[in-house]
Design an enzyme around this catalytic site. Structure first.
Site, PDB file in Angstrom:
ATOM      1  N   HIS A   1     -13.564  12.309  -2.697  1.00 15.92           N
ATOM      2  CA  HIS A   1     -14.751  11.552  -2.241  1.00 15.92           C
ATOM      3  C   HIS A   1     -16.082  12.223  -2.580  1.00 15.92           C
ATOM      4  O   HIS A   1     -17.121  11.567  -2.534  1.00 15.92           O
ATOM      5  CB  HIS A   1     -14.704  11.357  -0.725  1.00 15.92           C
ATOM      6  CG  HIS A   1     -13.570  10.497  -0.257  1.00 15.92           C
ATOM      7  ND1 HIS A   1     -13.342   9.243  -0.758  1.00 15.92           N
ATOM      8  CD2 HIS A   1     -12.595  10.729   0.661  1.00 15.92           C
ATOM      9  CE1 HIS A   1     -12.277   8.721  -0.149  1.00 15.92           C
ATOM     10  NE2 HIS A   1     -11.801   9.600   0.701  1.00 15.92           N
TER      11      HIS A   1
ATOM     12  N   GLY B   1     -16.539  12.246   3.333  1.00 18.90           N
ATOM     13  CA  GLY B   1     -15.138  12.143   3.721  1.00 18.90           C
ATOM     14  C   GLY B   1     -14.368  13.450   3.673  1.00 18.90           C
ATOM     15  O   GLY B   1     -13.297  13.507   3.069  1.00 18.90           O
TER      16      GLY B   1
ATOM     17  N   ASP C   1      -3.854   8.278  -2.527  1.00 18.29           N
ATOM     18  CA  ASP C   1      -4.432   8.466  -1.194  1.00 18.29           C
ATOM     19  C   ASP C   1      -4.785   7.073  -0.654  1.00 18.29           C
ATOM     20  O   ASP C   1      -5.125   6.172  -1.430  1.00 18.29           O
ATOM     21  CB  ASP C   1      -5.708   9.321  -1.346  1.00 18.29           C
ATOM     22  CG  ASP C   1      -6.287   9.793  -0.031  1.00 18.29           C
ATOM     23  OD1 ASP C   1      -6.175  10.993   0.254  1.00 18.29           O
ATOM     24  OD2 ASP C   1      -6.881   8.967   0.690  1.00 18.29           O
TER      25      ASP C   1
ATOM     26  N   HIS D   1      -7.284   6.116   0.854  1.00 21.50           N
ATOM     27  CA  HIS D   1      -8.713   5.798   0.685  1.00 21.50           C
ATOM     28  C   HIS D   1      -9.057   5.719  -0.801  1.00 21.50           C
ATOM     29  O   HIS D   1      -8.500   6.446  -1.619  1.00 21.50           O
ATOM     30  CB  HIS D   1      -9.581   6.865   1.367  1.00 21.50           C
ATOM     31  CG  HIS D   1      -9.295   6.990   2.841  1.00 21.50           C
ATOM     32  ND1 HIS D   1      -8.451   7.958   3.352  1.00 21.50           N
ATOM     33  CD2 HIS D   1      -9.724   6.250   3.887  1.00 21.50           C
ATOM     34  CE1 HIS D   1      -8.377   7.806   4.673  1.00 21.50           C
ATOM     35  NE2 HIS D   1      -9.144   6.775   5.023  1.00 21.50           N
TER      36      HIS D   1
ATOM     37  N   ASP E   1      -2.090  10.250   3.418  1.00 24.86           N
ATOM     38  CA  ASP E   1      -2.523   9.611   4.660  1.00 24.86           C
ATOM     39  C   ASP E   1      -1.969   8.190   4.791  1.00 24.86           C
ATOM     40  O   ASP E   1      -2.239   7.507   5.777  1.00 24.86           O
ATOM     41  CB  ASP E   1      -4.053   9.649   4.835  1.00 24.86           C
ATOM     42  CG  ASP E   1      -4.810   9.503   3.532  1.00 24.86           C
ATOM     43  OD1 ASP E   1      -4.202   9.107   2.529  1.00 24.86           O
ATOM     44  OD2 ASP E   1      -6.030   9.792   3.521  1.00 24.86           O
TER      45      ASP E   1
ATOM     46  N   TYR F   1      -3.402  13.385   7.905  1.00 21.67           N
ATOM     47  CA  TYR F   1      -4.042  13.905   9.120  1.00 21.67           C
ATOM     48  C   TYR F   1      -3.052  14.193  10.250  1.00 21.67           C
ATOM     49  O   TYR F   1      -3.459  14.457  11.374  1.00 21.67           O
ATOM     50  CB  TYR F   1      -5.195  12.968   9.514  1.00 21.67           C
ATOM     51  CG  TYR F   1      -6.151  12.898   8.338  1.00 21.67           C
ATOM     52  CD1 TYR F   1      -7.033  13.948   8.073  1.00 21.67           C
ATOM     53  CD2 TYR F   1      -6.068  11.865   7.398  1.00 21.67           C
ATOM     54  CE1 TYR F   1      -7.833  13.952   6.952  1.00 21.67           C
ATOM     55  CE2 TYR F   1      -6.867  11.865   6.256  1.00 21.67           C
ATOM     56  CZ  TYR F   1      -7.748  12.912   6.049  1.00 21.67           C
ATOM     57  OH  TYR F   1      -8.524  12.924   4.921  1.00 21.67           O
TER      58      TYR F   1
HETATM   59 ZN   LIG Z   1      -7.612   9.608   2.375  1.00 23.32          ZN
END
Ligand SMILES: [Zn+2]
Length: 332
Positions: free
Chosen positions: A112, A120, A147, A149, A230, A269
């Site tokens: 990010h 991020g 990922d 995201h 994640d 996470y």
């Molecule tokens: Zn992520």
């Protein structure tokens, strides 16, 4: 080292996987500035330069706000060392890949970070620096990002480059970070927006069909995979329903192309589940079938109650349409 990286390293050591350790060289500030702007790096190493450059309006925003160095990317005591090691480890991987089939850097994958902005949890875009280093030796590079995201920082760095193809699989929903990645920008900048709840079988079907097509177009000489996990079931910031086997299947598909591959970490996470998944992927890369039971490590109690390497699926609803509908919406 972050908790999830340390747990992963402990678990890999406990399983005695047959891997070669390559010592990461710390990056230099000059190497950081191959991509990051002088204003951004200057803000980390000293805020005074930034103020004297007059590139911000202190009434509207503080200099740190301008550069994203607030909230989830607030500055911390060891930030300088952190940045140099994260960047250096992925640059080291890029320099070493010519002599290896696969190199893994679970500390990397900070996709990010922007040229002039942290975002991020990412302070430095080691992925971009890694790919820029690869450009010294390779003409065609494929970046794949699984990922949950959007890989916005890497996309932004190479969206005008024909030698680097980026392909990101992620959730794109209103209010979901970072909010970009709804459409592919061109044939070198592919985005596969998905909805929450996707499970392994559907994800793998979408992944293999998209990657097969992208490989044919990009004809890469080297692959960089951002393997943020994640999307594992029950991740506190995620939203997909994947298992460690699903990530191994994606990695296996890429490895079967017999292309030199750099695998980087990323999000994830729940540190215990991340360690299970990244250890499983590492084992896949060296062709080892892991026994189900976690070997005893210092943090063994964290793996209660089942002490198993597996990350099970949850009963989360899948909001995605069929594989064909997803593929059809991407190509439109
Ligand atoms: Zn992520």
């Amino acid at each position: 080292m972050t908790r999830k990286s340390r747990l992963t390293h402990d678990l890999i050591a406990a399983y005695k996987l047959p891997i070669e350790i390559i010592e990461a060289q710390k990056a230099t500030i000059t190497e950081l500035m191959e991509y990051h702007s002088v204003e951004y790096i200057g803000a980390i190493y000293s805020t005074k330069e930034l103020e004297s450059e007059g590139i911000y309006d202190p009434v509207e925003k503080t200099p740190l706000e301008y550069l994203g160095l607030v909230d989830d990317c607030a500055k911390f005591t060891d930030i300088k060392e952190h940045i140099l090691y994260i960047a250096g480890s992925s640059i080291t991987a890029a320099r070493a890949i010519q002599d290896h089939d696969v190199i893994i850097n679970w500390q990397g994958g900070r996709h990010h970070a922007k040229k002039s902005k942290a975002a991020g949890f990412c302070y430095v875009n080691d992925v971009v620096l890694c790919i820029m280093q690869l450009q010294e030796d390779y003409q065609r590079i494929l970046y794949i990002d699984i990922d949950i995201h959007h890989g916005d920082g890497v996309e932004e760095a190479f969206s005008c480059s024909k030698s680097v193809t980026t392909c990101s699989f992620h959730i794109c929903e209103p209010g979901y970070f970072p909010g970009s990645g709804k459409n592919s920008l061109n044939e070198y900048t592919i985005n596969v927006p998905l909805k929450p709840g996707i499970q392994g079988e559907k994800f793998l079907a979408v992944f293999t069909r998209v990657v097969e097509k992208v490989m044919a177009t990009a004809n890469p000489q080297v692959i960089v995979l951002q393997c943020g996990v994640d999307g594992l079931a029950r991740d506190p910031l995620g939203g997909w329903n994947l298992t460690e086997v699903d990530y191994c299947n994606c990695v296996d598909y890429i490895l079967r192309s017999n292309m030199p591959t750099i695998i980087l970490g990323g999000g994830g996470y729940n540190p215990v589940n991340v360690a299970k998944c990244w250890t499983s992927v590492t084992a896949k890369c060296v062709g080892v079938d892991l026994p189900r039971d976690i070997p005893e490590i210092d943090d063994w109690p964290l793996f209660a109650p089942d002490y198993s390497i597996n990350v099970s699926k949850s009963n989360q609803k899948d909001y995605n349409e069929s594989v064909d509908s997803i593929l059809c919406s991407i190509s439109n």
